[in-house]
Scaffold this motif. Structure first.
Motif, PDB file in Angstrom:
ATOM      1  N   THR A 591       0.849  -1.189   0.000  1.00 39.94           N
ATOM      2  CA  THR A 591       0.000   0.000   0.000  1.00 39.94           C
ATOM      3  C   THR A 591       0.883   1.236   0.000  1.00 39.94           C
ATOM      4  O   THR A 591       1.707   1.408   0.907  1.00 39.94           O
ATOM      5  N   LEU A 592       0.712   2.073  -1.001  1.00 43.16           N
ATOM      6  CA  LEU A 592       1.461   3.320  -1.135  1.00 43.16           C
ATOM      7  C   LEU A 592       0.541   4.470  -0.737  1.00 43.16           C
ATOM      8  O   LEU A 592      -0.544   4.617  -1.300  1.00 43.16           O
ATOM      9  N   VAL A 593       0.978   5.273   0.200  1.00 47.08           N
ATOM     10  CA  VAL A 593       0.150   6.364   0.704  1.00 47.08           C
ATOM     11  C   VAL A 593       0.878   7.681   0.460  1.00 47.08           C
ATOM     12  O   VAL A 593       2.006   7.869   0.916  1.00 47.08           O
ATOM     13  N   GLY A 594       0.214   8.554  -0.265  1.00 44.71           N
ATOM     14  CA  GLY A 594       0.777   9.878  -0.495  1.00 44.71           C
ATOM     15  C   GLY A 594       1.829   9.941  -1.575  1.00 44.71           C
ATOM     16  O   GLY A 594       2.433  10.989  -1.804  1.00 44.71           O
ATOM     17  N   PHE A 595       2.090   8.848  -2.259  1.00 50.10           N
ATOM     18  CA  PHE A 595       3.060   8.845  -3.354  1.00 50.10           C
ATOM     19  C   PHE A 595       2.830   7.578  -4.172  1.00 50.10           C
ATOM     20  O   PHE A 595       2.088   6.678  -3.788  1.00 50.10           O
ATOM     21  N   GLY A 596       3.493   7.504  -5.314  1.00 45.88           N
ATOM     22  CA  GLY A 596       3.605   6.265  -6.058  1.00 45.88           C
ATOM     23  C   GLY A 596       2.422   5.828  -6.870  1.00 45.88           C
ATOM     24  O   GLY A 596       2.377   4.682  -7.313  1.00 45.88           O
ATOM     25  N   GLU A 597       1.465   6.742  -7.111  1.00 49.60           N
ATOM     26  CA  GLU A 597       0.332   6.320  -7.944  1.00 49.60           C
ATOM     27  C   GLU A 597       0.795   5.915  -9.336  1.00 49.60           C
ATOM     28  O   GLU A 597       0.226   5.009  -9.958  1.00 49.60           O
ATOM     29  N   LEU A 610      -3.322   4.755  -1.957  1.00 55.06           N
ATOM     30  CA  LEU A 610      -4.313   5.470  -1.158  1.00 55.06           C
ATOM     31  C   LEU A 610      -3.914   6.936  -1.088  1.00 55.06           C
ATOM     32  O   LEU A 610      -2.730   7.270  -0.976  1.00 55.06           O
ATOM     33  N   ASP A 611      -4.913   7.807  -1.153  1.00 56.80           N
ATOM     34  CA  ASP A 611      -4.618   9.247  -1.182  1.00 56.80           C
ATOM     35  C   ASP A 611      -4.245   9.790   0.185  1.00 56.80           C
ATOM     36  O   ASP A 611      -3.381  10.661   0.298  1.00 56.80           O
ATOM     37  N   GLY A 612      -4.912   9.325   1.242  1.00 54.93           N
ATOM     38  CA  GLY A 612      -4.701   9.930   2.551  1.00 54.93           C
ATOM     39  C   GLY A 612      -4.542   8.918   3.647  1.00 54.93           C
ATOM     40  O   GLY A 612      -4.833   7.717   3.498  1.00 54.93           O
ATOM     41  N   ILE A 613      -4.091   9.405   4.792  1.00 52.60           N
ATOM     42  CA  ILE A 613      -3.807   8.525   5.921  1.00 52.60           C
ATOM     43  C   ILE A 613      -5.084   8.052   6.611  1.00 52.60           C
ATOM     44  O   ILE A 613      -5.097   7.009   7.253  1.00 52.60           O
ATOM     45  N   ASP A 614      -6.175   8.823   6.466  1.00 56.09           N
ATOM     46  CA  ASP A 614      -7.435   8.385   7.074  1.00 56.09           C
ATOM     47  C   ASP A 614      -7.888   7.060   6.483  1.00 56.09           C
ATOM     48  O   ASP A 614      -8.312   6.146   7.211  1.00 56.09           O
ATOM     49  N   ASP A 615      -7.804   6.958   5.157  1.00 54.81           N
ATOM     50  CA  ASP A 615      -8.160   5.690   4.514  1.00 54.81           C
ATOM     51  C   ASP A 615      -7.228   4.577   4.957  1.00 54.81           C
ATOM     52  O   ASP A 615      -7.658   3.426   5.135  1.00 54.81           O
ATOM     53  N   LEU A 616      -5.954   4.910   5.141  1.00 58.80           N
ATOM     54  CA  LEU A 616      -4.995   3.903   5.569  1.00 58.80           C
ATOM     55  C   LEU A 616      -5.330   3.369   6.959  1.00 58.80           C
ATOM     56  O   LEU A 616      -5.341   2.154   7.183  1.00 58.80           O
ATOM     57  N   VAL A 617      -5.587   4.263   7.908  1.00 49.79           N
ATOM     58  CA  VAL A 617      -5.870   3.839   9.278  1.00 49.79           C
ATOM     59  C   VAL A 617      -7.110   2.954   9.306  1.00 49.79           C
ATOM     60  O   VAL A 617      -7.132   1.901   9.969  1.00 49.79           O
ATOM     61  N   GLU A 618      -8.149   3.356   8.588  1.00 46.59           N
ATOM     62  CA  GLU A 618      -9.373   2.558   8.563  1.00 46.59           C
ATOM     63  C   GLU A 618      -9.119   1.174   7.971  1.00 46.59           C
ATOM     64  O   GLU A 618      -9.576   0.155   8.494  1.00 46.59           O
TER      65      GLU A 618
END
Length: 1016
Positions: A591-597, A610-618
């Motif tokens: 899972t790449l968060v905030g980079f690497g699309e 994933l675009d943001g950390i909120d989605d990551l935490v969930e």
């Protein structure tokens, strides 16, 4: 703490000079430490002393345990007695009414069972706490009872640990050998904040503190009687025990006492291979143990240093004296080693090389220019630095990453070729993939030069073989924090804790926490049916000829990465690309968060963005719960247990999270909570941070603008493996252009080189590659160089667009070659090929520096492609007779597989090519076209003959078998069709016929299933 006792002891003697010197040194060290970044020089964490309240809690815990374990059964025995019948109950007894006494007896039985369960929990917790190894076992159905037992036992043992620290004289007995033989975890393996070795660390802390205090007292006493010390006197330092999350490292010692952490190599040189008090030796700069003695350079300063005492006296004095004497024999003294600057003169010329107890090393990498060698020059900063030939050095110096990318790119191109051939995507795109240009071409050449597929294969087989051997012995997989690949191919696993002797051919390394496999033993491994045991291993960089792979899923917490944003991005991209394409894993989620699309085309099935950390935490909260439940339901304590046994191929794939942007404080705490138990769940976190101060970080790393990856707490200074942004774009472009789902752009791609197939186009040099290798028009070279020249010519003939000189060198010499040898080969190749009538050499160099062949040098593969292209897209389109003649001539050229008689061990570069997929498809296309040509005129026998010839080179092409069934049906010979159907069934084996083949047989021969049943 022992680190200030030397100066305090000097003060007590009344020696003003010594006091002033010690105070000045301490002030200098403190100033130096405060001026450096926090994550590079972490401050020592003081051990919290036990308070009166701790003793009260321990006493109450002892009373509670006494009451629950001893008092409860005693009270039951006295007041109630034995609650069960004394004999076997009769039927009349069961029919008696339930009285108050009966009810009390039932309750008593329940209380007895609860007591037994709680006592079992206490015993389990005490055993785990005293042994200090592993996690306490679960008592079935205990739940709250085990939690209560754990809290009471922990509170009670708190006093025991404190009491040990108050009696250093007793705890020191046997320390020199016994404690270190317990397998103290090396500095690079320490679990910051972990509790697996809490008991041993507590005891080691008290022991080392006592020894250091004795050494400091002895030094102070000697100084009081002998006068002030001189600046160039030999000094010693004793490695301190772990304190909380702080562990001593040579980097930090050099930072404190020499003013520059990079001078750790001087300390390493002075002490390398010298016998320590526990009998072991310092062989790798990142692996030091509490209680070891380090001789320091003469200009070292600091209150926790001691000078050499006289022989005799205390055990600490004798150890220092013996160590100094041994050093004088091995290193020639230590006083003047560090005066010269950056490089020490003693201890050998290798100076801090991360050899990890390796045997003889291969030649230094900077003496080689081809193959997958470890290069000393790395990409610096965020620019894709290039070598003298203009190729990006970041990929050349990353052999495992390059091999993974190259293998994934080859699979992508083969998939696109097959989907195009079998009509999975509308429209044919031709037999040739798009030829990369510009930066993409340079990136592809760098992948070809740097890739080490053999190294990846050995790593994968070795790890799977180890897993299979352990499973056969009913042993669990050990937790591996890191893997070191030495320059000579040896493999070293760095374990989290001692795990006994490894299965053969693995051997114990330099201590109980290292398992080592020699390359010669690794080469004897065969493919085994075992799940990949450590798929989370990923390259971080090199340290003096050894490559470090961190097992990201096994880290007990978060790994933080600080540095400039662009530098961090290059590290994150490298980690993501290697994890997505490595050859030592089965399945994985990254899972790449905030980079690497833009990196997702490298491996769409593995990489998600994933675009943001909120989605990551969930997402991770849900997955963490799910994995905990799945492990519990399966009865496994970690994913390592789940990767062996019947379920090894169905679950426990790692999930690795790469978060490039620094999270907020609240989000960081949420991630820390999730990561606390992530190690056993197969989940790893790599998180970027600007400041280097990330809550919950177990290991802290920093990438510098010079391309260095620093981890002072682990004693590491690596040449970082980077994938800068320009190089990312070039690599992604290669994958996007080869995407099988990408719609065709324009007409079908023509062959890169079309031959004049008329009589006037007769070549000067003709090479036959399809089948046995033959060359017409050239004399056979004399000597052993003939095979090398033939192989070089074959590579150039398969790449008419040009071959980079370094690609040619790496193909012929996978282990590397010097510049003069490569140039000598090119000179011989030019001389062998000769010149054109006008004097132009037949081997030329184009404007990009790539080697190309003259048009007069032709192969049968060039002719084969040209004939098919002319028949289907040239003159054969308008003339049926010309098309039939061209297709017939093309099929005649096919004499067998490509380079059928190539010698074993040569032409390994063919594994990078897709010609092994192109040639069978090309031959099948020719056979299908010629069959169609004959069937139009009802010449079924001719069609069958053409299809049979094509099947000799492409026996697995389903299209040829379908057309052969139709052609055979066209003859009207039912028996012949039945025989062909039986042959197909026999070839299919246990897999059975493909669905489309069955459907065709149902249409052409409805009774074919009866024949199968009769045979069955």
């Amino acid at each position: 703490m022992a680190r200030r006792r030397s100066s305090s002891s000097s003060s007590s003697t009344g020696n003003t000079t010594a006091t002033t010197a010690a105070t000045t040194a301490a002030t200098t060290a403190a100033t130096t430490a405060s001026a450096t970044p926090r994550n590079r020089t972490p401050q020592a964490v003081r051990i919290r002393r036990r308070s009166f309240g701790d003793f009260v809690k321990a006493f109450l815990a002892f009373v509670a345990l006494l009451v629950l374990v001893v008092g409860v059964p005693g009270a039951l025995a006295v007041t109630v007695g034995w609650p069960l019948p004394n004999g076997v109950p009769s039927l009349d007894w069961l029919q008696e009414p339930i009285t108050t006494g009966t009810f009390l007896h039932i309750l008593t039985v329940i209380v007895w069972l609860a007591w037994a369960q709680f006592t079992a929990c206490v015993l389990v917790e005490i055993k785990a706490a005293v042994s200090g190894v592993g996690v306490p076992g679960r008592v079935p159905g205990a739940g709250p009872s085990q939690v209560l037992a754990r809290q009471l036992v922990a509170a009670l043992l708190l006093v025991g640990a404190t009491a040990a620290s108050l009696t250093p004289g007793l705890s020191q007995l046997g320390h020199a050998f016994d404690e270190n033989q317990r397998g103290t975890v090396a500095a690079a393996q320490q679990t910051p904040g972990g509790g697996l070795f809490a008991q041993q660390q507590e005891q080691a802390a008290s022991t080392a503190a006592a020894l250091a205090e004795q050494a400091a007292d002895a030094a102070s006493h000697a100084e009081a009687q002998g006068g002030s010390s001189k600046a160039d006197d030999t000094k010693y330092y004793r490695i301190q025990p772990p304190e909380g999350r702080h562990h001593d490292s040579l980097w930090e010692i050099a930072e404190r006492h020499l003013g520059d952490g990079r001078r750790y190599k001087e300390i390493f040189d002075l002490n390398k291979d010298r016998v320590q008090p526990d009998g072991s030796k310092l062989s790798e700069a990142s692996l030091i143990r509490p209680g070891w003695i380090m001789e320091m350079p003469g200009d070292a300063r600091g209150g926790d240093l001691v000078e050499m005492p006289e022989a005799g006296g205390s055990a600490a004095q004798q150890q220092l004296h013996d160590y100094a004497k041994a050093g004088g024999d091995q290193a020639g003294g230590g006083g003047g080693h560090a005066q010269g600057g950056d490089h020490a003169q003693g201890g050998g010329a290798q100076g801090g090389a991360a050899q990890v107890s390796l045997p003889d090393q291969r030649p230094a990498p900077d003496q080689q220019t081809g193959g997958h060698q470890e290069h000393q020059q790395h990409a610096t900063g965020t620019s894709a630095a290039s070598d003298a030939f203009g190729l990006p050095q970041a990929l050349i110096g990353a052999p495992l990453l390059a091999a993974g990318l190259l293998g994934a790119l080859g699979r992508r191109r083969r998939q696109a070729l097959w989907q195009s051939a079998f009509g999975a995507v509308g429209g044919r795109r031709g037999m040739e993939p798009p030829t990369p240009t510009g930066d993409a071409a340079d990136a592809q050449d760098a992948l070809l030069v740097g890739a080490d597929p053999e190294g990846v294969r050995l790593l994968d087989r070795s790890l799977r073989g180890l897993a299979a051997s352990l499973a056969a012995e009913s042993r669990p997989l050990p937790t591996v924090y890191a893997t070191w690949l030495s320059n000579n191919g040896d493999l070293h696993l760095q374990l989290a804790q001692p795990s006994g002797n490894p299965p053969a051919p693995w051997q114990l390394g330099q201590d109980q926490t290292f398992w080592m496999l020699a390359r010669t033993d690794a080469e004897r491994y065969e493919d085994v049916d075992a799940a990949a045991p450590y798929p989370g291993l990923v390259s971080l960089g090199t340290m003096d000829d050894s490559r470090l792979l961190l097992n990201l899923e096994a880290v007990p917490g978060i790994v933080s990465l600080s540095g400039r944003e662009a530098d961090r991005a290059a590290v994150f991209a490298s980690v993501a690309a290697e994890l997505a394409t490595n050859g030592w894993s089965d399945r994985m989620t990254i899972t790449l968060v905030g980079f690497g699309e833009d990196l997702t085309p490298l491996a769409p099935n593995r990489l998600r963005h994933l675009d943001g950390i909120d989605d990551l935490v969930e997402t991770m909260e849900a997955e963490t719960r799910q994995r905990r439940g799945a492990l519990g339901a399966a009865g496994h304590d970690s994913v390592l247990t789940g990767r062996t046994g019947p379920a090894q191929h169905t679950r426990w794939a790692p999930h690795l999270v790469l978060l490039a942007a620094e999270p907020s404080a609240d989000d960081a705490m949420k991630l820390a909570e999730l990561a606390a138990d992530a190690g056993r769940l197969g989940i790893g976190y790599l998180v970027g941070t600007e400041s280097g101060d990330l809550p919950g970080a177990a290991w802290e790393m920093e990438v510098t603008g010079e391309g260095k990856l620093l981890a002072p707490l682990l004693g590491l200074e690596l040449d970082a493996q980077l994938l800068p942004v320009p190089l990312q774009r070039a690599v992604v472009e290669l994958f996007v252009e080869s995407d099988p789902e990408r719609e065709p752009q324009g007409p079908a791609t023509a062959p890169p080189f079309l031959v004049d197939i008329s009589e006037q186009g007769r070549p000067a040099v003709y090479a036959r590659l399809v089948g046995p290798y033959e060359i017409i028009g050239l004399d056979t070279p004399d000597g052993d160089r003939s095979a090398l020249l033939h192989e070089a010519l074959a590579l150039l003939l398969l790449h008419r667009e040009g071959v980079h000189p370094r690609v040619l060198a790496s193909a012929l010499w996978p282990r590397g070659v010097t510049d003069d040898v490569r140039e000598a080969l090119l000179d011989r190749l030019r001389a062998w090929l000769g010149t054109e009538p006008d004097g132009t050499p037949r081997l030329k160099t184009d404007r990009t520096g790539r080697l190309t062949l003259a048009k007069s040098v032709v192969s049968d593969l060039d002719v084969l492609r040209s004939l098919y292209h002319e028949a289907t897209q040239g003159r054969g389109v308008d003339s049926r007779a010309v098309r039939g003649r061209l297709l017939t001539d093309a099929l005649v050229l096919v004499r067998g597989p490509l380079l059928a008689d190539r010698p074993e061990g040569r032409y390994r570069w063919l594994t990078h090519e897709i010609i092994d997929a192109q040639l069978p498809l090309l031959v099948a296309d020719i056979g299908l076209a010629l069959s169609e040509f004959h069937l139009v005129k009802d010449r079924a026998e001719k069609a069958i003959e053409a299809l049979g010839a094509a099947l000799n080179s492409a026996p697995g092409d389903e299209r040829l078998w379908h057309e052969l069934l139709r052609a055979t049906h066209a003859t009207g010979d039912t028996a012949r069709l039945q025989a062909l159907a039986a042959d197909l069934i026999g070839r299919s084996g246990a897999r059975g016929l493909p669905p489309r083949t069955e459907a065709l047989l149902d249409e052409l021969l409805p009774t074919w299933r009866n024949g199968v049943a009769a045979v069955g």
